[in-house]
Design an enzyme around this catalytic site. Structure first.
Site, PDB file in Angstrom:
ATOM      1  N   TYR A   1       0.824  -1.217   0.000  1.00 37.09           N
ATOM      2  CA  TYR A   1       0.000   0.000   0.000  1.00 37.09           C
ATOM      3  C   TYR A   1       0.855   1.262   0.000  1.00 37.09           C
ATOM      4  O   TYR A   1       0.378   2.332  -0.372  1.00 37.09           O
ATOM      5  CB  TYR A   1      -0.914   0.043   1.231  1.00 37.09           C
ATOM      6  CG  TYR A   1      -1.991  -1.012   1.286  1.00 37.09           C
ATOM      7  CD1 TYR A   1      -2.216  -1.880   0.220  1.00 37.09           C
ATOM      8  CD2 TYR A   1      -2.783  -1.148   2.415  1.00 37.09           C
ATOM      9  CE1 TYR A   1      -3.200  -2.857   0.288  1.00 37.09           C
ATOM     10  CE2 TYR A   1      -3.776  -2.109   2.487  1.00 37.09           C
ATOM     11  CZ  TYR A   1      -3.978  -2.962   1.429  1.00 37.09           C
ATOM     12  OH  TYR A   1      -4.963  -3.924   1.497  1.00 37.09           O
TER      13      TYR A   1
ATOM     14  N   HIS B   1       0.191 -11.575   0.301  1.00 40.69           N
ATOM     15  CA  HIS B   1      -0.852 -10.762  -0.316  1.00 40.69           C
ATOM     16  C   HIS B   1      -1.538 -11.423  -1.509  1.00 40.69           C
ATOM     17  O   HIS B   1      -2.652 -11.060  -1.875  1.00 40.69           O
ATOM     18  CB  HIS B   1      -0.237  -9.427  -0.762  1.00 40.69           C
ATOM     19  CG  HIS B   1      -1.184  -8.282  -0.735  1.00 40.69           C
ATOM     20  ND1 HIS B   1      -0.788  -6.983  -0.530  1.00 40.69           N
ATOM     21  CD2 HIS B   1      -2.535  -8.213  -0.886  1.00 40.69           C
ATOM     22  CE1 HIS B   1      -1.831  -6.172  -0.564  1.00 40.69           C
ATOM     23  NE2 HIS B   1      -2.896  -6.899  -0.788  1.00 40.69           N
TER      24      HIS B   1
END
Length: 350
Positions: free
Chosen positions: A109, A167
């Protein structure tokens, strides 16, 4: 809690938990003593009320850490996807103020420094009462897993996180996509767990075949699989049953379908279906959408939700979902919805 006027000792005593306040009353007249007692009672009640409002968020057990202590995950957290460091800082600080005890972020992110500063500046509780979830990229080799999580902890300013997950079942370009890569990455995550750098470890975007790849070699089972799930998505990757069978907590991301393309009438914030149901419960459409998932979590079927917002009104609204129940008819209508649809494709990863 007690308030006692002890004339023998000429003392007014207040106790609340570990708080104890004594005030000599011989310097006050009766009215002064009464006002003082009232003032301290209000002060103590305020602190107790704040504690209670933060304690109402239910948690579920997702496993145990290396020391055998339960790892309990709150059923709502503050999401930070697509926020830069500045917005992440602002939104997480507001979430803490509203009573959130769970924040979700990821190395990918690019906002963990902002999240870490928010934890440093705005979290007023004990570290053990805050649940921090982060992620490392998929498709990593063992040494890259260690380096990535070291960066996680450095950016967050923490010694450990409560959960770290891979992820994706491959790198984002799917050039490192194979059972071999997934197993190597999982074994490296287990080393982080054993070292106490993460109290629990998990996966994201994993389909049943990907889960099976790592279960064949796992000595620490995944505690969470985070997958897109919301009203209208159904079980797009056919993975909920697999998670239930393997005692892995299935967890929703994008509970309000942030990345979705949909007609305004299908919105999970103010669309026709969720708004209609919400009116009967004196709730907003977004609260209905979040409650749909949380109600299943309270029944032991899955984990909670991680909506995101940088608007205090929305942040406080999102957490206000634990004081009502959707009826069985409500749940059936929401479950049968087919819009907004989720984006399939994770199961194409080899």
């Amino acid at each position: 809690r007690s308030v006692k006027n002890r004339s023998r000792h000429n003392i007014c005593l207040f106790t609340s938990g570990q708080v104890s306040i004594r005030a000599k009353t011989n310097i006050f007249d009766q009215r002064g003593r009464s006002r003082m007692c009232l003032l301290y009672c209000l002060l103590i009640f305020s602190s107790v009320f704040i504690t209670l409002t933060t304690a109402i968020i239910p948690t579920i057990r997702i496993g145990a850490d290396r020391d055998g202590k339960d790892v309990n995950m709150p059923l709502i957290g503050a999401g930070t996807w697509q926020y830069n460091n500045t917005i992440a800082y602002q939104s997480v600080c507001k979430a803490f103020e509203a009573g959130y005890t769970f924040v979700d972020t990821a190395l990918g992110y690019g906002n963990q420094k902002g999240v870490g500063l928010a934890i440093r500046d705005c979290w007023k509780g004990r570290r053990e009462d805050l649940f921090v979830m982060t992620k490392i990229p998929g498709g990593l080799e063992g040494y890259e897993v260690y380096a990535s999580h070291t960066q996680n902890l450095l950016e967050l300013g923490l010694d450990y996180v409560d959960h770290v997950m891979t992820h994706y079942p491959a790198d984002w370009n799917t050039k490192k996509a194979s059972p071999t890569f997934r197993r190597e990455e999982w074994e490296a995550l287990e080393l982080l767990y054993d070292a106490g750098k993460a109290r629990s470890i998990g996966i994201s975007h994993y389909c049943p075949n990907h889960i099976e790849d790592i279960l064949q070699i796992a000595t620490v089972r995944p505690s969470v699989n985070q997958v897109e799930y919301h009203v209208g998505s159904n079980d797009v990757d056919h993975v909920i049953r697999k998670c239930q069978d393997e005692n892995i907590t299935f967890m929703s991301f994008s509970p309000l379908c942030g990345p979705c393309d949909y007609e305004s009438g299908d919105s999970l914030i103010d669309g026709e279906l969720v708004t209609e149901i919400g009116k009967r419960h004196n709730k907003t459409g977004s609260q209905v959408s979040l409650r749909y998932i949380v109600q299943q979590a309270l029944q032991g079927k899955m984990g909670g939700v991680i909506p995101k917002s940088n608007t205090m009104r929305h942040i406080t609204s999102n957490i206000d979902i634990f004081d009502f129940n959707l009826t069985s008819t409500d749940m059936e209508r929401l479950q049968n919805a087919t819009k907004p649809a989720a984006e399939a494709g994770d199961c194409d990863v080899q």
